[in-house]
Design an enzyme around this catalytic site. Structure first.
Site, PDB file in Angstrom:
ATOM      1  N   SER A 149       0.811  -1.221   0.000  1.00 30.24           N
ATOM      2  CA  SER A 149       0.000   0.000   0.000  1.00 30.24           C
ATOM      3  C   SER A 149       0.842   1.268   0.000  1.00 30.24           C
ATOM      4  CB  SER A 149      -0.926  -0.002   1.223  1.00 30.24           C
ATOM      5  OG  SER A 149      -0.177  -0.027   2.422  1.00 30.24           O
ATOM      6  N   HIS A 206      -5.086  -5.235   0.410  1.00 32.47           N
ATOM      7  CA  HIS A 206      -5.397  -4.159  -0.535  1.00 32.47           C
ATOM      8  C   HIS A 206      -5.809  -4.680  -1.911  1.00 32.47           C
ATOM      9  CE1 HIS A 206      -3.980  -0.928   2.130  1.00 32.47           C
ATOM     10  NE2 HIS A 206      -3.098  -1.833   2.537  1.00 32.47           N
ATOM     11  N   LYS A 246     -11.416  -2.623   4.332  1.00 34.50           N
ATOM     12  CA  LYS A 246     -10.979  -1.759   3.246  1.00 34.50           C
ATOM     13  C   LYS A 246     -12.026  -1.792   2.129  1.00 34.50           C
ATOM     14  CE  LYS A 246      -6.084  -1.780   4.395  1.00 34.50           C
ATOM     15  NZ  LYS A 246      -6.247  -2.261   5.776  1.00 34.50           N
TER      16      LYS A 246
END
Length: 342
Positions: A260, A288, A319
């Site tokens: 990330s 991610h 997320k």
């Protein structure tokens, strides 16, 4: 008070943190309200279980539109310590009708698909709370594990093309649990309960792996179950060299799938080739990549067509999923066509 009192110790420790510029302050943000006619209509439409919308809607902007109190914002700009309580009493308008909050656009979040504010998600959460109440009523070990947790795990396992899955409170907890569980293999198989050097698990970790992976490895190392080898970021030549020179039988390579902070992918194809060569267990943190990468949102492994080469996949639900929680998806057994290489 005595010189060695806790108050003095804590004060001195905080001073050290401040001198190292690692003292963190709280910067609370105020999220945007989603109350408007369109949102009200969509939330009242409970008949459509999976309602979708063409184009942008008001709630899509709530993922990035936030407000911060002016005092907190000023301390933020000048990097001054803050407890996060400035300006959160009273109305939004201060003396003379002046705004007490500054509106900002937030681009540091991980709500990649805007699902945290999507009406379908909100409807499902609200309906679940109204029907089943809040909280699990206990830990998962005692009475907090329900059929809905199992359904979630089955769905995540299918998404990741794995045979089983375990949900965790957070993605951080999932990585910690995964690393400690991997390390415990050596102590469980040791005759004395404490593994010899050649009985430990050799963990090869990317230099830029997430802190939760590092903390999990450190805990397993402190327990005396693993030997740690850190390879240069995404450097497969260095990793291959470390693997080739390691005489330990049980090898594990762990890496973020999508880093990330740097925005680069782990070299999944090269890792798959090295896995076939050295016979290690491949674990990835797909925090991610989950729901974002791959044709079906299966993550980075799906995008690079190497799902079968990933033995263990850790992910998060906080997320792109727009919720909260973490998970560990894995296969039941090591592939029969693979073998540990001495």
């Amino acid at each position: 008070m005595a010189d060695n009192s806790w108050d003095k110790c804590v004060e001195e420790a905080v001073t050290v943190l401040e001198s190292r510029q690692v003292l963190r302050s709280l910067r609370p943000i105020c999220i945007s309200s989603q109350k408007d006619e369109e949102m009200a209509r969509s939330r009242g439409n409970e008949g459509d279980e999976y309602e979708v919308f063409d184009g942008m809607r008001h709630w899509d902007r709530t993922s990035v539109e936030v407000s911060v109190s002016i005092p907190t914002f000023q301390k933020w700009l000048h990097d001054e310590p803050s407890n996060g309580e400035e300006g959160f009493s009273g109305d939004a308008l201060g003396e003379g009708g002046k705004e007490r909050f500054k509106k900002l656009l937030l681009f540091s979040g991980n709500d990649y698909l805007g699902l945290s504010s999507h009406p379908t998600i909100a409807n499902a959460a609200a309906s679940a709370v109204q029907e089943y109440g809040m909280g699990p009523k206990g830990s998962a070990l005692i009475c907090g594990y329900t059929n809905y947790h199992r359904l979630l795990e089955s769905g995540l396992a299918e998404l990741k093309k794995k045979e089983d899955c375990l949900v965790c409170p957070t993605g951080f907890a999932a990585n910690m649990a995964a690393m400690v569980a991997i390390g415990s293999v050596s102590s469980l198989l040791a005759a004395s309960g404490k593994p010899l050097e050649n009985e430990k698990v050799a963990i090869f970790s990317d230099a830029l792996n997430h802190a939760s992976i590092i903390d999990g490895i450190r805990l397993a190392e402190r327990q005396g179950n693993v030997e740690v080898f850190v390879y240069r970021h995404c450097d497969m030549y260095h990793l291959n060299s470390l693997l080739s020179s390691c005489k330990m039988k049980r090898k594990v390579v762990v890496t973020d799938s999508l880093f990330s902070m740097d925005g680069d992918f782990a070299p999944m194809e090269e890792l798959s080739q090295l896995r076939k060569k050295h016979g290690f267990l491949l674990a990835i943190d797909d925090a991610h990549g989950t729901f974002v990468c791959g044709e079906n949102g299966g993550g980075v492994a799906e995008q690079f067509n190497c799902e079968a080469d990933v033995d263990l996949c850790v992910g998060t639900l906080s997320k792109a999923a727009g919720c909260h929680g973490g998970f560990i998806a894995c296969r039941y057994t090591y592939p029969y066509d693979m073998k540990f290489v001495n």
